[in-house]
Design a protein around this motif. Structure first.
Motif, short mmCIF file in Angstrom:
data_model
loop_
_atom_site.label_atom_id
_atom_site.label_comp_id
_atom_site.label_asym_id
_atom_site.label_seq_id
_atom_site.Cartn_x
_atom_site.Cartn_y
_atom_site.Cartn_z
N THR A 41 0.83 -1.21 0.00
CA THR A 41 0.00 0.00 0.00
C THR A 41 0.86 1.26 0.00
O THR A 41 0.60 2.22 -0.73
CB THR A 41 -0.92 0.01 1.23
N LEU A 42 1.91 1.23 0.81
CA LEU A 42 2.79 2.39 0.90
C LEU A 42 3.52 2.65 -0.41
O LEU A 42 3.95 3.77 -0.68
CB LEU A 42 3.80 2.18 2.03
N SER A 43 3.65 1.62 -1.26
CA SER A 43 4.35 1.79 -2.53
C SER A 43 3.68 2.83 -3.42
O SER A 43 4.31 3.39 -4.32
CB SER A 43 4.44 0.45 -3.27
N LEU A 44 2.41 3.12 -3.15
CA LEU A 44 1.71 4.17 -3.91
C LEU A 44 2.31 5.54 -3.65
O LEU A 44 2.17 6.46 -4.46
CB LEU A 44 0.21 4.18 -3.53
N ALA A 45 3.01 5.66 -2.52
CA ALA A 45 3.63 6.94 -2.16
C ALA A 45 5.10 7.00 -2.57
O ALA A 45 5.75 8.04 -2.38
CB ALA A 45 3.51 7.17 -0.66
N ASP A 46 5.63 5.94 -3.14
CA ASP A 46 7.05 5.90 -3.51
C ASP A 46 7.44 7.05 -4.44
O ASP A 46 8.40 7.79 -4.17
CB ASP A 46 7.39 4.56 -4.19
#
Length: 275
Positions: free
Chosen positions: A69-74
């Motif tokens: 999910t956090l990869s969307l903020a990468d």
């Protein structure tokens, strides 16, 4: 490099507490004891998955799902960090690189352990054993994962979803972050020895500088950093609990003033410390 030479005695002296009874064991016996529990600590942490139960698998699932999910903020975080990289102090950037480098990291811990050994300070020795055994465990996990996942680094020209497993190329060794694993492992191991919340916060702040520097240097995605942080905390806590359970070192457990949890929700993603 002088920074590390100064840091070792300062940390050691802060951890130093007078013993009620003078330890009559020889230096050689203490070394054998510490080596034994270093090996046992590594073996214990690496074999824990065999004993996992439902809650443990749920935690692993949360870690994987949260990282995805956090990869969307990468990409957005990378864009922001690169736009503001010129404002990040060079001294902090250099510190982040040198402290997270294995040769400096292990030299620092060697100095800490040598102080604890020569002064027969059990608390310092235990802290150093916790650091090295946790570092070996996370290092082994990190080395395998970097190769098996084969994620492209942000500065390579590829996006954050580019993978080339087992390629052996440095370009595809972004996940997880070795600098983050080492710095968080040491910070968490040392912070656990204190019962003052503000001292803990100060130690964690210093430990956070290498991960931040790696993002600023465009060497890692934010998910590399977040996953590495969670992995380090889990391993350190696992080995620390084992050392206390085995009564390897005779001093009381510190109160848990900061509780680390994986949080994934509408406005929270990552590892959250509550105090």
């Amino acid at each position: 490099m002088c920074l590390f030479g100064l840091t070792t005695p300062l940390v050691a002296q802060t951890l130093d507490t007078p013993s009620k009874v003078k330890d009559s064991s020889s230096i050689w016996d203490l070394m054998k004891h510490d080596a034994q529990f270093t090996v046992k600590g590594v073996a214990h942490s690496l074999t824990r998955p065999v004993h996992w139960k439902g809650k443990d698998y749920a935690t692993l699932g949360m870690l994987v799902a949260g990282t995805a999910t956090l990869s969307l903020a990468d990409e957005p975080i990378r864009d922001w960090s690169q736009q503001n990289s010129g404002d990040y102090p060079k001294i902090l950037r250099d510190y982040g690189w040198y402290f997270g480098s294995p040769q400096n990291y292990f030299a620092l811990n060697a100095g800490l352990y040598t102080f604890g050994l020569l002064t027969k300070n059990e608390k310092v020795r235990k802290t150093s054993v916790l650091i090295i055994s946790s570092s070996i465990t996370t290092g082994l996990l990190q080395s395998f994962t970097k190769t098996a996942v084969g994620r492209a680094r942000p500065g390579s020209g590829f996006d954050n979803y580019t993978f080339n497993p087992f390629s052996g190329e440095a370009t595809y060794r972004s996940f997880p972050s070795g600098h983050t694993i080492l710095s968080v492992t040491m910070a968490h191991s040392i912070a656990k020895q204190f019962d003052n919340t503000w001292v803990k916060i100060g130690i964690y702040t210093i430990g956070a500088l290498p991960p931040i520097s790696r993002v600023i240097d465009d060497a890692h995605w934010i998910t590399d950093i977040a996953f590495s942080t969670a992995l380090s905390i889990i391993v350190v806590d696992c080995i620390d609990n084992y050392l206390f359970k085995e009564e390897a070192y005779d001093y009381p457990r510190q109160k848990k003033l900061i509780s680390w949890n994986l949080r994934f929700g509408g406005n929270q993603i990552g590892v959250v410390g509550t105090f």
